[in-house]
Design a protein around this motif. Structure first.
Motif, PDB file in Angstrom:
ATOM      1  N   LEU A  94       0.920  -1.198  -0.002  1.00  0.00           N
ATOM      2  CA  LEU A  94       0.044   0.252   0.036  1.00  0.00           C
ATOM      3  C   LEU A  94       0.931   1.352  -0.071  1.00  0.00           C
ATOM      4  N   SER A  95       1.866   1.330   0.683  1.00  0.00           N
ATOM      5  CA  SER A  95       2.949   2.401   0.877  1.00  0.00           C
ATOM      6  C   SER A  95       3.366   2.507  -0.767  1.00  0.00           C
ATOM      7  N   LEU A  96       3.683   1.286  -1.369  1.00  0.00           N
ATOM      8  CA  LEU A  96       4.309   1.539  -2.872  1.00  0.00           C
ATOM      9  C   LEU A  96       3.340   2.466  -3.650  1.00  0.00           C
ATOM     10  N   VAL A  97       1.799   1.976  -3.340  1.00  0.00           N
ATOM     11  CA  VAL A  97       0.994   2.769  -4.362  1.00  0.00           C
ATOM     12  C   VAL A  97       0.573   4.004  -3.925  1.00  0.00           C
ATOM     13  N   THR A  98       0.817   4.411  -2.640  1.00  0.00           N
ATOM     14  CA  THR A  98       0.715   5.725  -2.202  1.00  0.00           C
ATOM     15  C   THR A  98       1.832   6.626  -2.515  1.00  0.00           C
ATOM     16  N   THR A  99       2.892   6.225  -2.347  1.00  0.00           N
ATOM     17  CA  THR A  99       4.240   6.793  -2.790  1.00  0.00           C
ATOM     18  C   THR A  99       4.187   7.022  -4.465  1.00  0.00           C
ATOM     19  N   CYS A 100       3.957   6.128  -5.183  1.00  0.00           N
ATOM     20  CA  CYS A 100       3.687   6.353  -6.579  1.00  0.00           C
ATOM     21  C   CYS A 100       2.695   7.544  -7.028  1.00  0.00           C
ATOM     22  N   VAL A 101       1.312   7.427  -6.141  1.00  0.00           N
ATOM     23  CA  VAL A 101       0.565   8.398  -6.415  1.00  0.00           C
ATOM     24  C   VAL A 101       1.070   9.846  -6.051  1.00  0.00           C
ATOM     25  N   GLU A 102       1.552  10.034  -4.913  1.00  0.00           N
ATOM     26  CA  GLU A 102       2.216  11.299  -4.472  1.00  0.00           C
ATOM     27  C   GLU A 102       3.315  11.706  -5.588  1.00  0.00           C
ATOM     28  N   TRP A 103       4.311  10.931  -5.997  1.00  0.00           N
ATOM     29  CA  TRP A 103       5.278  11.319  -7.041  1.00  0.00           C
ATOM     30  C   TRP A 103       4.539  11.674  -8.145  1.00  0.00           C
ATOM     31  N   LEU A 104       3.486  11.090  -8.779  1.00  0.00           N
ATOM     32  CA  LEU A 104       2.798  11.434 -10.100  1.00  0.00           C
ATOM     33  C   LEU A 104       2.201  12.878  -9.803  1.00  0.00           C
ATOM     34  N   GLU A 114       3.182  15.008  -7.729  1.00  0.00           N
ATOM     35  CA  GLU A 114       4.112  16.269  -7.677  1.00  0.00           C
ATOM     36  C   GLU A 114       4.904  16.420  -9.044  1.00  0.00           C
ATOM     37  N   HIS A 115       5.130  15.448  -9.709  1.00  0.00           N
ATOM     38  CA  HIS A 115       5.890  15.578 -11.132  1.00  0.00           C
ATOM     39  C   HIS A 115       5.162  15.716 -12.339  1.00  0.00           C
ATOM     40  N   PHE A 116       3.784  15.167 -12.313  1.00  0.00           N
ATOM     41  CA  PHE A 116       3.006  15.542 -13.447  1.00  0.00           C
ATOM     42  C   PHE A 116       1.476  16.117 -13.261  1.00  0.00           C
ATOM     43  N   GLY A 117       1.291  16.415 -11.913  1.00  0.00           N
ATOM     44  CA  GLY A 117       0.054  16.950 -11.797  1.00  0.00           C
ATOM     45  C   GLY A 117      -1.423  15.848 -11.941  1.00  0.00           C
ATOM     46  N   TRP A 118      -1.003  14.483 -11.558  1.00  0.00           N
ATOM     47  CA  TRP A 118      -2.263  13.756 -11.507  1.00  0.00           C
ATOM     48  C   TRP A 118      -2.952  13.652  -9.998  1.00  0.00           C
ATOM     49  N   GLU A 119      -4.198  13.796  -9.954  1.00  0.00           N
ATOM     50  CA  GLU A 119      -4.937  13.765  -9.010  1.00  0.00           C
ATOM     51  C   GLU A 119      -5.760  12.415  -8.513  1.00  0.00           C
ATOM     52  N   LEU A 120      -5.708  12.191  -7.230  1.00  0.00           N
ATOM     53  CA  LEU A 120      -6.023  10.919  -6.754  1.00  0.00           C
ATOM     54  C   LEU A 120      -7.698  10.905  -6.801  1.00  0.00           C
ATOM     55  N   VAL A 121      -8.134   9.993  -7.191  1.00  0.00           N
ATOM     56  CA  VAL A 121      -9.565   9.902  -7.306  1.00  0.00           C
ATOM     57  C   VAL A 121     -10.017   8.960  -6.158  1.00  0.00           C
ATOM     58  N   ASN A 122      -9.277   7.723  -6.340  1.00  0.00           N
ATOM     59  CA  ASN A 122      -9.965   6.656  -5.376  1.00  0.00           C
ATOM     60  C   ASN A 122      -8.863   5.803  -5.383  1.00  0.00           C
ATOM     61  N   VAL A 123      -8.914   4.897  -4.114  1.00  0.00           N
ATOM     62  CA  VAL A 123      -8.030   3.687  -3.957  1.00  0.00           C
ATOM     63  C   VAL A 123      -8.602   2.464  -3.496  1.00  0.00           C
ATOM     64  N   TRP A 179      -3.980 -13.719  -3.080  1.00  0.00           N
ATOM     65  CA  TRP A 179      -3.118 -12.512  -2.856  1.00  0.00           C
ATOM     66  C   TRP A 179      -3.892 -11.110  -3.034  1.00  0.00           C
ATOM     67  N   HIS A 180      -3.292 -10.216  -2.732  1.00  0.00           N
ATOM     68  CA  HIS A 180      -3.943  -9.113  -2.725  1.00  0.00           C
ATOM     69  C   HIS A 180      -3.377  -7.896  -3.737  1.00  0.00           C
ATOM     70  N   CYS A 181      -4.492  -7.280  -4.399  1.00  0.00           N
ATOM     71  CA  CYS A 181      -3.908  -6.108  -5.318  1.00  0.00           C
ATOM     72  C   CYS A 181      -4.592  -4.851  -4.844  1.00  0.00           C
ATOM     73  N   TYR A 182      -3.582  -3.897  -4.879  1.00  0.00           N
ATOM     74  CA  TYR A 182      -3.931  -2.625  -4.519  1.00  0.00           C
ATOM     75  C   TYR A 182      -3.928  -1.625  -5.829  1.00  0.00           C
ATOM     76  N   TYR A 183      -4.944  -0.902  -6.029  1.00  0.00           N
ATOM     77  CA  TYR A 183      -5.024   0.173  -6.892  1.00  0.00           C
ATOM     78  C   TYR A 183      -5.257   1.511  -6.694  1.00  0.00           C
ATOM     79  N   ALA A 184      -4.902   2.416  -7.418  1.00  0.00           N
ATOM     80  CA  ALA A 184      -4.989   3.857  -7.112  1.00  0.00           C
ATOM     81  C   ALA A 184      -5.700   4.462  -8.665  1.00  0.00           C
ATOM     82  N   MET A 185      -6.719   4.950  -8.558  1.00  0.00           N
ATOM     83  CA  MET A 185      -7.253   5.575  -9.636  1.00  0.00           C
ATOM     84  C   MET A 185      -7.117   6.932  -9.962  1.00  0.00           C
ATOM     85  N   LEU A 186      -6.424   7.671 -10.976  1.00  0.00           N
ATOM     86  CA  LEU A 186      -5.799   8.821 -11.173  1.00  0.00           C
ATOM     87  C   LEU A 186      -6.391   9.559 -12.401  1.00  0.00           C
TER      88      LEU A 186
END
Length: 107
Positions: A61-71, A73-82, A94-101
């Protein structure tokens, strides 16, 4: 020193691996769509030995949220849902985590 492999273009689909984005394998400058889904999943090996090892759900989950923050900061993507879901295959779970931007209108 070994030369870096060439960047892979982002896409053509809307589902990208968070680890590939963060380690620079995917060139987000080439992504042309307005919406994006970033994912990460617990390693299937962890699911295979679930009786003897605890999968690192917080790390994934930290990997996903770090990626969202990086996107953001660097490209202006906005988080819609996790969201998360259980994935299954070969008698494993196994578990899959998704972030929609969404790409911000200003970019």
């Amino acid at each position: 020193m070994q030369p870096q492999p060439p960047l892979l273009p982002a896409g053509p689909g809307t589902l990208l691996d968070a680890a590939a984005i963060l380690n620079g394998t995917v060139d987000m400058r080439t992504y042309q769509r307005r919406y994006l889904v970033v994912y990460a999943e617990t390693p299937r090996e962890s699911a295979r030995i679930a009786n003897t090892a605890i999968p690192d759900y917080q790390g994934i989950l930290s990997l996903v949220t770090t990626c969202v923050e990086w996107l953001d900061e660097h490209f202006g993507w906005e988080l819609v849902n996790v969201f998360t879901r259980e994935c299954q295959g070969d008698y494993l779970q196994w578990h899959c985590y998704y972030a929609m931007l969404r790409r911000s209108r200003s970019n």
